[in-house]
Design an enzyme around this catalytic site. Structure first.
Site, PDB file in Angstrom:
ATOM      1  N   ASP A 186       0.928  -1.283  -0.129  1.00  0.00           N
ATOM      2  CA  ASP A 186       0.050  -0.004   0.134  1.00  0.00           C
ATOM      3  C   ASP A 186       0.818   1.182   0.073  1.00  0.00           C
ATOM      4  O   ASP A 186       0.750   2.202  -0.547  1.00  0.00           O
ATOM      5  CB  ASP A 186      -1.105  -0.075   1.277  1.00  0.00           C
ATOM      6  CG  ASP A 186      -0.396  -0.593   2.268  1.00  0.00           C
ATOM      7  OD1 ASP A 186       0.714  -1.305   2.308  1.00  0.00           O
ATOM      8  OD2 ASP A 186      -1.309  -0.591   3.303  1.00  0.00           O
TER       9      ASP A 186
ATOM     10  N   ASP B  68       1.263  -1.571 -13.567  1.00  0.00           N
ATOM     11  CA  ASP B  68       0.304  -0.824 -14.410  1.00  0.00           C
ATOM     12  C   ASP B  68       0.372   0.643 -13.866  1.00  0.00           C
ATOM     13  O   ASP B  68       0.440   1.570 -14.562  1.00  0.00           O
ATOM     14  CB  ASP B  68      -0.980  -1.301 -14.414  1.00  0.00           C
ATOM     15  CG  ASP B  68      -1.446  -2.368 -15.573  1.00  0.00           C
ATOM     16  OD1 ASP B  68      -0.235  -2.826 -16.175  1.00  0.00           O
ATOM     17  OD2 ASP B  68      -2.669  -2.556 -15.880  1.00  0.00           O
TER      18      ASP B  68
END
Ligand code: NAD
Length: 356
Positions: free
Chosen positions: A221, A249
């Site tokens: 995270d 991505d």
């Protein structure tokens, strides 16, 4: 050099960009006096339509027999909108990775200076960012047991990693860090997930063999946030399959567009080289797909599978020169791009060929 290259265009724009990648291979062979023999094979939706299987045996045999594979993409909206479909194009991709032992996916994320304006991130944050991702490719939640229970109302996917699987990708990443800025960031979620705890334990152990590499462990995270906040802080990043899928991505925005990012999947046998983007059905058949990721995949193929560093650098320099000359495909154009410099797939490919 005499080599056998298998071209596997797959679906959608995979067909369009791989055709350009192959022309670049031809031009390199001509310029440097190599002989490349080509064969072609089906995968994904086109393979299902022709044979009923997303990875026909014939394709797999050709893959195993070749020296390197230039790959396009798989996917079709028919399956994206039908989660109940039993046979799916992506199964071909996963099976290929497993059968060829492709456990390491390398994704270099480097911004060409000319594309600073094409990213949604501020240029001063981006300038100088140069990251090499190592995503583990044959383990994790993608390959564990999956299914439904309670009459289909509960679903599960099991994530699994063995010590051996983590060790072999860790070594590849540490070796690469040694040839770069000697910094390795290992990304996990060891505060919550057991496979991540094993991951961290293994990385800590392998780190002892590489005292010259500075190692940092980071939760996924936090990494997602820091990639956008301060991409320059990263050198080599190593992570598990699912985290790597998502983070790379995200990181593609550092390179301006998905259409610019190449990847190499390597392991025990033949290496596979492909753009990170998918089959992009929204633009298929329009002649606007950016082929530069496929061309940069050719550079990785030449360098990693054939050891042809000079040839690989020639390809990268040609892409750089095309961008410097102001040419863009639509996805990487910005407000300053002259409309006559916005080229289609084949035309920008021709500009690269000229400069090789
Ligand atoms: P995508 O990467 O195909 O497209 C995402 C967006 O980026 C689209 O708007 C597309 O037009 C644009 N884009 C992608 N590549 C581009 C290029 N070279 N030039 C210009 N623009 C480009 O992802 P998606 O839309 O989420 O998925 C489409 C299909 O691809 C799905 O079926 C998916 O399963 C499949 N897929 C396959 C792979 C693979 O083969 N490795 C990877 C991702 C997605």
């Amino acid at each position: 050099m005499n080599k056998n290259i298998l071209i596997v265009p797959g679906d959608g724009i995979g067909q369009e960009v791989t055709a350009v990648g192959k022309k670049v291979l031809d031009r390199i062979a001509e310029k440097f006096g190599h002989t490349f023999h080509y064969d072609e094979a089906l995968i994904g939706h086109v393979a299902i339509e022709a044979t009923g299987s997303p990875l026909p045996d014939e394709t797999l045999q050709k893959m195993k027999a070749s020296d390197a594979i230039l790959f396009g993409a798989v996917g079709h909206p028919k399956y994206d909108n039908d989660p109940t479909a039993k046979v799916r194009p992506e199964q071909g991709l996963l099976k290929m990775r497993k059968e060829l032992g492709l456990y390491a996916n390398l994704r270099p994320i480097k911004l060409f200076d000319e594309l600073l304006g094409a990213s949604s991130i501020k240029p001063e944050i981006l300038r100088g960012a140069d990251i090499l991702f190592f995503r583990e490719l044959t383990g994790d939640i993608y390959f564990g047991e999956k299914g439904r229970k309670n009459d289909g109302n509960t679903a599960y996917d099991v994530a699994e990693y063995s010590r051996f699987e983590v060790e072999r990708i860790a070594r590849k990443a540490f070796d690469a860090a040694r040839t770069r800025r000697k910094k390795l960031c290992s990304v996990d979620k060891a505060n919550v997930i057991e496979t991540s705890r094993l991951w961290r334990e293994v990385i800590q152990k392998i780190a002892l063999e590489y005292p010259d590499v500075e190692v940092e462990h980071q939760f996924v995270d936090a990494t997602a946030m820091l990639l956008i906040k301060d991409p320059k802080k990263f050198d080599v990043v190593v992570t598990a399959n699912l985290f790597g899928d998502i983070l790379t991505d995200e990181a593609s925005q550092i390179a301006g567009s998905m259409g610019m990012l190449a990847s190499a999947s390597i392991g025990d046998g033949t290496g596979v080289y492909e753009p990170i983007h998918g089959s992009a059905h929204d633009i298929t058949g329009k002649g606007v797909a950016n082929p530069l990721a496929s061309i940069l995949s050719v550079a990785l193929l030449l360098d990693i599978s054939f050891g042809l560093k000079n040839e690989a650098d020639t390809v990268i320099s040609a892409v750089d020169a095309v961008l410097k000359a102001g040419f863009r495909t639509r996805d990487i154009a910005d407000a300053s791009t002259l409309s006559e410099n916005i080229l289609g797939t084949d035309a920008i490919g021709q500009e690269v060929l000229k400069r090789i």
